[in-house]
Every structure is written in C-alpha cells, then in structure tokens.
Design a protein around this motif. Structure first.
Motif, PDB file in Angstrom:
ATOM      1  N   ALA A   1       0.828  -1.207   0.000  1.00  0.00           N
ATOM      2  CA  ALA A   1       0.000   0.000   0.000  1.00  0.00           C
ATOM      3  C   ALA A   1       0.859   1.252   0.000  1.00  0.00           C
ATOM      4  CB  ALA A   1      -0.930  -0.005   1.209  1.00  0.00           C
ATOM      5  N   LYS A   2       2.022   1.180   0.657  1.00  0.00           N
ATOM      6  CA  LYS A   2       2.916   2.339   0.666  1.00  0.00           C
ATOM      7  C   LYS A   2       3.451   2.618  -0.733  1.00  0.00           C
ATOM      8  CE  LYS A   2       6.991   4.240   2.961  1.00  0.00           C
ATOM      9  NZ  LYS A   2       8.067   4.037   3.957  1.00  0.00           N
ATOM     10  N   ALA A   3       3.813   1.554  -1.456  1.00  0.00           N
ATOM     11  CA  ALA A   3       4.293   1.730  -2.835  1.00  0.00           C
ATOM     12  C   ALA A   3       3.166   2.208  -3.741  1.00  0.00           C
ATOM     13  CB  ALA A   3       4.872   0.412  -3.345  1.00  0.00           C
ATOM     14  N   ILE A   4       1.979   1.637  -3.568  1.00  0.00           N
ATOM     15  CA  ILE A   4       0.825   2.034  -4.381  1.00  0.00           C
ATOM     16  C   ILE A   4       0.537   3.516  -4.195  1.00  0.00           C
ATOM     17  CG2 ILE A   4      -1.681   1.779  -4.588  1.00  0.00           C
ATOM     18  CD1 ILE A   4      -1.272  -1.203  -3.923  1.00  0.00           C
ATOM     19  N   ALA A   5       0.588   3.975  -2.940  1.00  0.00           N
ATOM     20  CA  ALA A   5       0.252   5.364  -2.644  1.00  0.00           C
ATOM     21  C   ALA A   5       1.176   6.340  -3.354  1.00  0.00           C
ATOM     22  CB  ALA A   5       0.290   5.593  -1.130  1.00  0.00           C
ATOM     23  N   ILE A   6       2.471   6.003  -3.438  1.00  0.00           N
ATOM     24  CA  ILE A   6       3.391   6.941  -4.092  1.00  0.00           C
ATOM     25  C   ILE A   6       3.381   6.768  -5.603  1.00  0.00           C
ATOM     26  CG2 ILE A   6       5.506   5.522  -3.973  1.00  0.00           C
ATOM     27  CD1 ILE A   6       6.942   8.162  -3.116  1.00  0.00           C
ATOM     28  N   ASP A   7       3.289   5.518  -6.091  1.00  0.00           N
ATOM     29  CA  ASP A   7       3.276   5.287  -7.539  1.00  0.00           C
ATOM     30  C   ASP A   7       2.079   5.965  -8.196  1.00  0.00           C
ATOM     31  OD1 ASP A   7       5.596   3.770  -7.592  1.00  0.00           O
ATOM     32  OD2 ASP A   7       4.550   1.884  -7.280  1.00  0.00           O
ATOM     33  N   PHE A   8       0.904   5.726  -7.631  1.00  0.00           N
ATOM     34  CA  PHE A   8      -0.310   6.297  -8.206  1.00  0.00           C
ATOM     35  C   PHE A   8      -0.535   7.738  -7.757  1.00  0.00           C
ATOM     36  CE2 PHE A   8      -1.090   1.766  -8.615  1.00  0.00           C
ATOM     37  CZ  PHE A   8      -1.728   1.657  -9.831  1.00  0.00           C
ATOM     38  N   GLY A   9      -0.206   7.995  -6.465  1.00  0.00           N
ATOM     39  CA  GLY A   9      -0.494   9.310  -5.906  1.00  0.00           C
ATOM     40  C   GLY A   9       0.290  10.437  -6.550  1.00  0.00           C
ATOM     41  N   LEU A  10       1.612  10.257  -6.703  1.00  0.00           N
ATOM     42  CA  LEU A  10       2.416  11.329  -7.290  1.00  0.00           C
ATOM     43  C   LEU A  10       2.131  11.494  -8.782  1.00  0.00           C
ATOM     44  CD1 LEU A  10       5.918  11.157  -5.565  1.00  0.00           C
ATOM     45  CD2 LEU A  10       3.951  12.610  -5.066  1.00  0.00           C
ATOM     46  N   ALA A  11       1.844  10.389  -9.465  1.00  0.00           N
ATOM     47  CA  ALA A  11       1.504  10.504 -10.891  1.00  0.00           C
ATOM     48  C   ALA A  11       0.253  11.364 -11.060  1.00  0.00           C
ATOM     49  CB  ALA A  11       1.273   9.119 -11.484  1.00  0.00           C
ATOM     50  N   LYS A  12      -0.728  11.130 -10.215  1.00  0.00           N
ATOM     51  CA  LYS A  12      -1.965  11.912 -10.304  1.00  0.00           C
ATOM     52  C   LYS A  12      -1.726  13.362  -9.908  1.00  0.00           C
ATOM     53  CE  LYS A  12      -6.736  11.989  -8.606  1.00  0.00           C
ATOM     54  NZ  LYS A  12      -7.743  11.308  -7.760  1.00  0.00           N
ATOM     55  N   LYS A  13      -0.947  13.574  -8.849  1.00  0.00           N
ATOM     56  CA  LYS A  13      -0.719  14.923  -8.341  1.00  0.00           C
ATOM     57  C   LYS A  13      -0.014  15.809  -9.350  1.00  0.00           C
ATOM     58  CE  LYS A  13       1.259  17.372  -4.363  1.00  0.00           C
ATOM     59  NZ  LYS A  13       1.914  17.210  -3.031  1.00  0.00           N
ATOM     60  N   TYR A  14       0.900  15.213 -10.140  1.00  0.00           N
ATOM     61  CA  TYR A  14       1.699  16.021 -11.071  1.00  0.00           C
ATOM     62  C   TYR A  14       1.322  15.787 -12.531  1.00  0.00           C
ATOM     63  CZ  TYR A  14       4.395  17.400  -7.036  1.00  0.00           C
ATOM     64  OH  TYR A  14       4.765  17.933  -5.824  1.00  0.00           O
ATOM     65  N   GLY A  15       0.090  15.367 -12.755  1.00  0.00           N
ATOM     66  CA  GLY A  15      -0.423  15.290 -14.119  1.00  0.00           C
ATOM     67  C   GLY A  15       0.157  14.173 -14.963  1.00  0.00           C
ATOM     68  N   GLY A  16       0.709  13.140 -14.333  1.00  0.00           N
ATOM     69  CA  GLY A  16       1.255  12.022 -15.085  1.00  0.00           C
ATOM     70  C   GLY A  16       0.294  10.845 -15.098  1.00  0.00           C
ATOM     71  N   GLU A  17       0.811   9.674 -15.385  1.00  0.00           N
ATOM     72  CA  GLU A  17      -0.013   8.476 -15.354  1.00  0.00           C
ATOM     73  C   GLU A  17       0.787   7.326 -14.753  1.00  0.00           C
ATOM     74  OE1 GLU A  17       0.591   6.572 -19.813  1.00  0.00           O
ATOM     75  OE2 GLU A  17      -1.114   7.922 -19.473  1.00  0.00           O
ATOM     76  N   CYS A  18       0.050   6.372 -14.191  1.00  0.00           N
ATOM     77  CA  CYS A  18       0.673   5.207 -13.573  1.00  0.00           C
ATOM     78  C   CYS A  18       0.084   3.948 -14.187  1.00  0.00           C
ATOM     79  CB  CYS A  18       0.436   5.207 -12.060  1.00  0.00           C
ATOM     80  SG  CYS A  18       1.174   3.793 -11.201  1.00  0.00           S
TER      81      CYS A  18
END
Length: 584
Positions: free
Chosen positions: A52-69
């Motif tokens: 869950a920690k990896a999921i949160a950063i992989d998906f979370g930062l991609a969404k926050k900065y306009g990217g994709e995961c």
C-alpha cells in the motif's frame, strides 16, 4: 539503528525526497517533461500493507503532477503465479482509491527481451553457462576477493546462440544451462559479476502458454520493461539500491540495441529507493503469509488478523485511514519500525468521521424497570453520526427490560465506580436517568452470577425533555432493548504475534532452535489473537447493515459488518478500540 515512529514523536513532514526529485526532474525538462510511473507486483500472493505504501506513491504522485501510472504484473515466475492473485491485486488497488492508465505484464515483453538477449550474445556481452548454481555462486568471490571467470565465458557466439535456443526448446533440463551477462568478475558490486539473465523452467505460463521454457530473471526484466513502457520514475525499496547500477547498465544497453543513444541521461527511467513499511507485531512476507494460509493457521488471505489489504478491508480499516497513516510515516532512506499505535490512531481519526453509531452489548445482563408498564414500548431518536449531520438519525426502542454490559454493574461498588450499583443513578444513552434499587438490586444464579438487575426510571428525564438536564454523578451507559434485540456474533481481534519484531525473532528461532516454516512461526503466535462472542445483542438498525459497513459500537470501539453476516445472523469484526490499546 532503527528509528521508531510513535504517536509521541510524530511530527509534520514536508515534501518527501522522492516527491522533490519529481519536482526537480519536471522543472529540468527530463523525459520531455513527462511523468510516468508503474506499480509492478508479482502475482504470487495477495497485497499487504507494505504494498500500500508503494501504491500510494506510484499512483499518488503521478496523479498529483499530471502524469499516469501503469499497473504491470511481474509474471516472470510461472511456478507461483495465478489469476486469483491478479484479480485480487486489481481489486485492492481500486479499493484504495486508485486507477491505472494501462495494465501490462512483463510477459508482454518476452519476445523483445529474448531478441535483446540474442543481440547481447552477438555483441559478446552474454554467454551460456552450464555450471551448477552452487559452482557459479562459489566463483562469484566475496566483497573483498575478485570472482573467477567461468570456463564457458568465452564460448564462440554461434555456440552460445545454439545453446540459448536449446534452453527454450523444452528439452533442456532446468538447472543445467543459464544465460549470463558478461560484465566484470572483479567488479566491487557483486551484482555485476556476470549475473544470470535467463534460466530454464519448462513450466507453462498463464498468459503465454508453452511458448517459453526459458524465462528472464528479475534484474534483466524490470528495467527493460520500464524503458519499453516509457516509465520516467521507477520507485522501489532500499534493498534495490545495489541493483540500481545494473538497472541503469541494462537500460543503456537496450537503448544501444534500439539505436536510441541520443540524450541517454535525459531520456531514461530513473530508479529511486525509499524505506519499506515495517510495523511492530506484524510480519510482512508473502512466503510466510502464504504458509499461514496453506497450513490453516488463519482462515484465509482475508483473515482480519492478516496484514493483507483484503484482511484489513474485512476487519474494517478504511482506505482513507490507511493512506492517512502512510502519509504520516512518509518516505525516507532510513529503515523505521513503525508503531502499530500510530496506524490505529490514523484509523480512529478517519473512522470517527464516517462510522455510524449503534448500540451493542457484548457481555449482556438484563435490567428490569419495576416502574415501567409491562408490555409498553416507545421509540426514541438516536443520531447516526455526530460528526456528520447528513447521516441523519434512526429510532431505537425502549422497553421495560433492556440489556446492559455486565461490567457496567457492581453489586458492592468501589468508591470511584461511576456506573450502575445499588442506590446509584446513571443515564441511558438517548433515553432516561435510571436508579438501581437499594434493597433488592439483583437476582443471581446458583453460582452467584448476576442474572437480573432491578431499577426504576425517571420518566421526566427522557432525552430532549427539560428534565434531561438533571445533573447526576453516574456515567452514560449504552443499552439494547430486550424486546427487539438481535443476537449477534462478534469477533474480537488481537495481535497475531507475541513478539514486537517477528521477522527478526523468526530468523533467530530458525537459526538457534532449528525449527523451520510453520513450526517456527507457531512459537511466536498469540493463542488469543481471536475471541468469538456468540451471546451478544445489537439493535435491529445495525443488524440490517450491508457487509463492510463502518460502525461504532458506542463506548466499545469501531466495528465492521463481516461478509458472513446476514440480517438473521449478523456477524461483526472489531476494527480498533476507541482508545489506544497498544500502550503498556
């Protein structure tokens, strides 16, 4: 030294170093200003809280900065992989609140990886070795001593190509041939000492069938898949720090194979490592979790005592509470043993805002109001959630006989006992002030156990009436009407392990006591990790709740409706207490 995160030393954190790296790379225009990440689980088990920690950063930062995961299954080992795990992983990611841009599999790239390996052979950068795994390991040397070249290191290219094809023929015996990258047997980084990049398994693959009998190794697959997908940032845990130079080398070689050598450093996936999520009294290892399930030590992957996402979901943890906890502990380069109390604190904060308040009595004893008319009932109003007015209200029935908790009554009360006792008054939640009879307070059975408590109620003190403001010293008790109470099963959970650091203790038991596998784990297991109560009573409103509904049993704790529950036979799982239960 391991830093310990607790509620007491918790402090606000600024942007993590991982996020700062994203900000800097985007500002520098690397990878054309793109941000693309991936979450690459191996489908050989169910996801746990560490994922869950990896999921949160992989998906979370991609969404926050306009990217994709992307979600990419690392399906390079068909011995352990199953579609059941693939489906569970997808479900868990969605339940946590994330969506992927694309679903990929490492097996999607098997042909390209094979062609790349053939090119490496032709370039003299890979060779087929037919030594045993034990001999190869011995030849690697040590951190202070250079390795020894394999006698097959300088095979002719044509012979290597022929043997490589033979490795995939289905006729090659597993373990007899491997393909190794030719790098440097004296390299200070042991991973560079001619690492294995292909091995023979001769096992059909769930997606590719029997097309492949030789499969690529993780280090040869991971970076290349990142590159072929266009991943810009590859995040993983600290044990991969030493793998990063090899990751970069293989990506550089692949770019060379594809003729894409311009701006190598500005157009490549960049690996960054952060600390794993470690919790006291919790063991995070898919191998050991799988053993717990297969040996029947738990009821399944979703047993509420398991640290799996599905186990937490069934126990009543909320996605928001899990993510709030991950945000609190942050991402660093220092291994930390996080306190489960901090995890529970995050859950309480979230569940307090979403859980519906209901009445349930877990250890019931009957109360009879001698001045309340027999056969009469009345409906009272209860607020569903004082933290959210939009959740509305529901009605609760009051009658001549009710259930209260057994420990809310004491026949011979201590001086500071503020609950029900002969001659003492208490308030019933959403109802009346009641007083226990002094002369005949209770009946008992032959064993001296209280069976019935006798009280009177003050009809002028009903909640909402002017008399409700009357001040008393006693506490407010929860209760359920005997007339319409529903019998329920309630499952109480405690830590699965008796020791604070089960990972290290398991290693010690295996090394010092000679026990292995489940036998070693049973030494550490808490025999009281599950208590099932079958004589509980709840109000009908709670009995009708759908599975996985978040509830607060007033004065007891947060609970969740188990998937086994039905309106006729409701089942509830305790999620977490109202207060910290982990303090010594």
């Amino acid at each position: 030294m391991i830093e310990k995160n607790t509620p007491e030393n918790e402090e606000k954190r600024s942007v993590s170093f991982v996020e700062q790296k994203v900000i800097d790379d985007l500002a520098a225009g690397k990878n054309g200003g793109r941000l693309q990440t991936r979450f690459p689980p191996e489908p050989n088990g169910y996801l746990h809280i560490g994922h869950a920690k990896a999921i949160a950063i992989d998906f979370g930062l991609a969404k926050k900065y306009g990217g994709e995961c992307n979600l990419r299954f690392d399906d390079t080992n068909p011995m352990k992989e199953d579609t059941e795990y693939i489906e569970s992983i997808e479900h868990d990611i969605k339940w946590l609140g994330f969506e992927w841009a694309n679903v990929y599999y490492a097996s999607d790239y098997f042909q390209q990886l094979w062609d790349f390996a053939v090119w490496l052979i032709k370039q003299g950068r890979a060779y087929v070795d037919e030594q045993s795994a034990e001999v190869i390991a011995q030849q690697k040397g040590t951190t202070t001593q250079a390795g020894t070249n394999s006698p097959y290191r300088d095979r002719p290219v044509e012979e290597n190509l022929r043997l490589f094809e033979y490795m995939n023929s289905g006729k090659c015996e597993p373990g007899t041939l491997v393909l190794r990258a030719k790098i440097d047997m004296a390299h200070p980084n042991m991973l560079f000492r001619d690492p294995l990049i292909y091995r023979v398994l001769n096992i059909p693959h769930v997606k590719t069938g029997s097309k492949w009998n030789a499969y690529p190794m993780y280090d040869f697959t991971h970076g290349q898949c990142d590159y072929l997908e266009g991943v810009t940032h590859s995040w993983c845990t600290l044990e991969f720090v030493e793998h990063r130079p090899l990751y970069d080398l293989f990506v550089t070689w692949m770019k060379e194979w594809r003729g894409e050598t311009d701006n190598i450093e500005d157009n490549r996936p960049r690996q960054t490592e952060f600390n794993k999520l470690n919790l006291n009294y919790i063991l995070l290892s898919k191998r050991n979790l799988r053993l717990l399930v297969s040996e029947g030590a738990v009821s399944g992957w979703d047993d509420p005592r398991m640290p799996t996402i599905c186990g937490y979901r069934r126990r009543g943890y909320s996605p928001e509470g899990i993510k709030k906890f991950i945000d609190k502990i942050g991402y660093t380069k220092i291994d930390a043993l996080n306190d489960t109390a901090l995890f529970e604190s995050s859950l309480r904060d979230d569940l307090n805002t979403r859980a519906l308040r209901v009445s349930a009595v877990l250890d019931p004893v009957k109360v009879v109001f001698t001045n309340y008319p027999e056969g009469q009932t009345e409906m009272l109003t209860a607020v569903n959630n004082p933290e959210n007015e939009g959740d509305g209200t529901h009605e609760v029935e009051f009658s001549r006989e009710i259930w209260i908790e057994r420990d809310d009554f004491m026949e011979v009360a201590e001086k500071k006992f503020m609950r029900l006792a002969p001659g003492k008054e208490v308030r019933l939640k959403n109802a009346y002030i009641i007083k226990c009879n002094e002369e005949h307070a209770c009946d008992k059975d032959a064993d001296g156990r209280v069976t019935t408590i006798y009280c009177t109620y003050d009809p002028e003190t009903r909640s909402g009436m002017p008399g409700a403001d009357r001040k008393i010293k006693g506490k407010t008790l929860h209760w359920v009407s005997c007339h319409n109470a529903v019998k329920a099963e309630v499952r109480l959970y405690d830590r699965l392990w008796k020791v604070e650091n089960p990972r290290d203790e398991l290693k010690r038991i295996e090394e010092e006591e000679g026990l292995k596998g489940m036998e070693a784990m049973r030494v550490m297991m808490n025999p009281n990790s599950l208590t099932v109560l079958t004589e509980c009573y709840i109000e009908p409103f709670a009995a009708q709740m759908k599975p996985l509904t978040y509830l607060q049993f007033q004065r007891i704790g947060y609970f969740n409706v188990d998937p086994d529950s039905t309106p006729d036979k409701p089942v509830f799982n305790k999620t977490v207490g109202l207060k910290d239960t982990w303090k010594k």
